[in-house]
Design a protein around this motif. Structure first.
Motif, PDB file in Angstrom:
ATOM      1  N   VAL A 115       0.853  -1.191   0.000  1.00  0.00           N
ATOM      2  CA  VAL A 115       0.000   0.000   0.000  1.00  0.00           C
ATOM      3  C   VAL A 115       0.883   1.234   0.000  1.00  0.00           C
ATOM      4  N   PRO A 116       0.816   2.084  -1.016  1.00  0.00           N
ATOM      5  CA  PRO A 116       1.664   3.292  -1.046  1.00  0.00           C
ATOM      6  C   PRO A 116       1.323   4.237   0.100  1.00  0.00           C
ATOM      7  N   GLN A 118       1.410   7.388   0.018  1.00  0.00           N
ATOM      8  CA  GLN A 118       0.634   8.508  -0.495  1.00  0.00           C
ATOM      9  C   GLN A 118      -0.866   8.229  -0.475  1.00  0.00           C
ATOM     10  N   LEU A 119      -1.225   6.946  -0.576  1.00  0.00           N
ATOM     11  CA  LEU A 119      -2.637   6.585  -0.549  1.00  0.00           C
ATOM     12  C   LEU A 119      -3.259   6.847   0.817  1.00  0.00           C
ATOM     13  N   LEU A 120      -2.447   6.743   1.856  1.00  0.00           N
ATOM     14  CA  LEU A 120      -2.931   6.953   3.219  1.00  0.00           C
ATOM     15  C   LEU A 120      -2.630   8.348   3.742  1.00  0.00           C
ATOM     16  N   LEU A 121      -2.087   9.182   2.886  1.00  0.00           N
ATOM     17  CA  LEU A 121      -1.596  10.486   3.343  1.00  0.00           C
ATOM     18  C   LEU A 121      -2.707  11.354   3.937  1.00  0.00           C
TER      19      LEU A 121
END
Length: 278
Positions: A115-116, A118-121
């Motif tokens: 999971v990147p 940036q996806l959870l940023l």
């Protein structure tokens, strides 16, 4: 025999070419940082007008290298502490303890790695800044990176390599799991510890995006963020803007390079065999 002799020089030549290709960016960065005037041509690779430290002085006047280096060190140290402590505990539990759902938990941990960040940023930003109110703080920069699934995986794999007899003997002597981890397992996984420290160090030390989002005060920003701000706002008015940026890059890269050079020989050696006789 003849084929082996011919392969030796060819292999050496390829290794030398690869080493030159790998080291060239570092050489260009250092030479550019020491030049008084920018020279982007081929002639700039071999400076003939002498070298100077003026670029380091200039960027220090604009950025305050000591303060930004201290910020980077504090954030990186906090991340390292959290990564090592939680990584050791979780890795030991996944490798040596038996409990329901251990396999599922390990599989979920592996899935988290794809999971990147940036996806959870956005949700992490809302939680850290809006809910916890940790903007412009060291804790706010450290928390998202305090637990590293890669470190957990590395420690787990090393703990699995240790002989079961070591743990059985320690339990027979009445040692608890934390005592076994500290006195038996930890001294035997020093290569894993060093590997985790180096891999983790590079991440938060060079991290830009998250500190840039959560810090607005200049005296709280780490060096990577301060360098980007310098390039965006001040570099155009500098005498040698590229030289100053390269000087900052040298300072930013130096600790990671020094850490790797100092400890690289430990990555390929283990002391596991010394713990068991016979």
């Amino acid at each position: 025999m003849t084929t082996s002799r011919r392969a030796g020089p060819a292999r050496t030549t390829l290794l030398v070419i690869g080493a030159i290709a790998f080291l060239f960016p570092f050489y260009y960065m250092v030479i550019g940082a020491l030049q008084a005037h920018p020279d982007e041509g081929i002639g700039g690779l071999v400076p003939t007008q002498g070298l100077t430290l003026s670029n380091f002085t200039e960027i220090n006047e604009r950025v305050n290298l000591l303060r930004t280096l201290a910020n980077s060190g504090i954030v990186t140290g906090g991340v390292l502490l959290g990564t090592v402590v939680f990584g050791l505990l979780a890795g030991y539990a996944l490798a040596r303890l038996s409990f329901r759902g251990k396999g599922t938990l390990f599989a979920v941990m592996l899935l988290v790695q794809i999971v990147p960040f940036q996806l959870l940023l956005i949700p992490i930003y809302v939680m850290v800044v809006r809910v916890y109110g940790l903007s412009d703080s060291y804790l706010g920069m450290i928390l998202p990176f305090a637990i590293n699934s890669t470190a957990v995986f590395v420690f787990r794999q090393f703990f699995l390599q240790l002989p079961e007899d070591l743990f059985s003997a320690a339990r027979l002597d009445g040692a608890g799991e934390l005592r076994i981890l500290w006195s038996v397992a930890l001294p035997l996984v020093r290569p894993a510890l060093l590997t985790v420290v180096l891999l983790t160090f590079i991440g938060p030390w060079n991290e830009f995006l998250w500190p840039f989002l959560v810090t607005k005060q200049h005296d709280m920003q780490p060096l990577a963020v301060a360098l980007v701000n310098y390039m965006s706002n001040i570099a155009g008015r500098a005498t040698n803007p590229m030289g100053a940026v390269l000087a900052g890059s040298v300072i930013l890269a130096a600790p990671a390079v020094a850490l790797f050079v100092a400890f690289q020989r430990h990555f390929t050696s283990t002391d596991i065999g010394s713990g068991v006789k016979g």
